[in-house]
Design a protein around this motif. Structure first.
Motif, PDB file in Angstrom:
ATOM      1  N   ALA A  13       0.611  -0.904   0.058  1.00 19.40           N
ATOM      2  CA  ALA A  13      -0.103  -0.711   0.103  1.00 19.40           C
ATOM      3  C   ALA A  13       0.549   1.205  -0.284  1.00 19.40           C
ATOM      4  N   SER A  14       1.353   1.101   0.637  1.00 20.15           N
ATOM      5  CA  SER A  14       2.959   2.880   0.545  1.00 20.15           C
ATOM      6  C   SER A  14       3.708   2.718  -0.583  1.00 20.15           C
ATOM      7  N   ASP A  15       4.157   1.409  -1.549  1.00 26.63           N
ATOM      8  CA  ASP A  15       4.678   1.448  -2.142  1.00 26.63           C
ATOM      9  C   ASP A  15       3.657   1.988  -3.188  1.00 26.63           C
ATOM     10  N   GLU A  19       4.211   5.431  -5.347  1.00 25.76           N
ATOM     11  CA  GLU A  19       4.431   5.668  -6.762  1.00 25.76           C
ATOM     12  C   GLU A  19       3.777   7.165  -7.232  1.00 25.76           C
ATOM     13  N   ARG A  20       1.958   7.149  -6.871  1.00 27.39           N
ATOM     14  CA  ARG A  20       1.107   7.727  -7.007  1.00 27.39           C
ATOM     15  C   ARG A  20       1.709   9.189  -7.090  1.00 27.39           C
ATOM     16  N   ALA A  25       3.448  14.274  -8.034  1.00 27.47           N
ATOM     17  CA  ALA A  25       4.637  15.431  -8.472  1.00 27.47           C
ATOM     18  C   ALA A  25       5.296  16.084  -9.767  1.00 27.47           C
ATOM     19  N   ILE A  26       5.354  14.674  -9.924  1.00 31.93           N
ATOM     20  CA  ILE A  26       6.217  14.757 -11.577  1.00 31.93           C
ATOM     21  C   ILE A  26       5.194  15.590 -12.666  1.00 31.93           C
ATOM     22  N   GLY A 102      -2.911  16.077  -0.330  1.00 27.86           N
ATOM     23  CA  GLY A 102      -2.717  15.590   0.467  1.00 27.86           C
ATOM     24  C   GLY A 102      -0.903  15.011   0.135  1.00 27.86           C
ATOM     25  N   SER A 103      -0.928  14.080  -0.448  1.00 28.36           N
ATOM     26  CA  SER A 103       0.718  13.364  -0.242  1.00 28.36           C
ATOM     27  C   SER A 103       1.563  14.358  -1.214  1.00 28.36           C
ATOM     28  N   VAL A 104       0.816  15.359  -1.983  1.00 27.31           N
ATOM     29  CA  VAL A 104       2.045  16.503  -2.776  1.00 27.31           C
ATOM     30  C   VAL A 104       1.723  17.811  -2.411  1.00 27.31           C
ATOM     31  N   VAL A 105       2.476  18.397  -1.829  1.00 33.45           N
ATOM     32  CA  VAL A 105       2.011  20.254  -1.804  1.00 33.45           C
ATOM     33  C   VAL A 105       2.636  20.992  -2.731  1.00 33.45           C
ATOM     34  N   VAL A 106       2.492  21.262  -3.595  1.00 30.55           N
ATOM     35  CA  VAL A 106       2.832  22.443  -4.239  1.00 30.55           C
ATOM     36  C   VAL A 106       3.210  24.219  -3.439  1.00 30.55           C
ATOM     37  N   HIS A 107       4.448  24.281  -4.082  1.00 33.93           N
ATOM     38  CA  HIS A 107       4.356  25.961  -3.384  1.00 33.93           C
ATOM     39  C   HIS A 107       5.426  26.694  -4.434  1.00 33.93           C
ATOM     40  N   LEU A 108       4.134  28.319  -4.744  1.00 32.04           N
ATOM     41  CA  LEU A 108       4.085  28.775  -5.868  1.00 32.04           C
ATOM     42  C   LEU A 108       4.705  29.389  -5.662  1.00 32.04           C
TER      43      LEU A 108
END
Length: 142
Positions: A13-15, A19-20, A25-26, A102-108
């Protein structure tokens, strides 16, 4: 009694989550690059905090550009990849827009605010992730 950290032993599950998260993020970083974002950095935060997996950090030249980048990232992650933004901060001020997935935070950031907060220095224990297209870009002076 198991004293190991939940981050220390990957599970299927963590893998899958990792991956997601990396895919999101990419995609956010690529979208920022496609919209002329500058100095794009992707930081792997998994070894530093259990709260999120990746930071995407981007500099924009103007309020208008920061808005455009944030809207395009939303479109890509929500419409194209089926993820949902949990929150947004700073949109009206537009010096630092934070997009929370959630799992990804975008800073602009605008340049002045990015320099002031220096997130890369603050989170120096994170691991930088090389972005696939950055090898194709000329470096300064080329």
């Amino acid at each position: 009694m198991n004293l190991t950290s939940p981050l220390s032993e990957p599970t299927p599950a963590s893998d899958t989550r990792a991956e997601r998260s990396l895919q999101l993020a990419i995609a956010a970083a690529r979208t920022a690059a496609d919209n002329r974002g500058q100095n794009i950095r992707l930081l792997d935060m998994r070894g530093v905090t259990p709260e999120f997996d990746y930071f995407v950090i981007v500099t924009g030249n103007s309020r208008r550009q920061l808005h455009a980048i944030s809207e395009e990232i939303d479109h890509c992650l929500e419409d194209d990849l089926g993820d949902k933004r949990i929150g947004i901060e700073g949109y009206s001020e537009s010096r630092w827009i934070l997009l929370d997935y959630g799992s990804v935070v975008v800073h602009l950031f605008d340049q002045e605010t990015r320099d002031y907060y220096a997130l890369e220095d603050l989170w120096q224990d994170s691991k930088p992730v090389e972005l696939p297209w950055q090898d194709d870009e000329p470096t300064a002076g080329e």
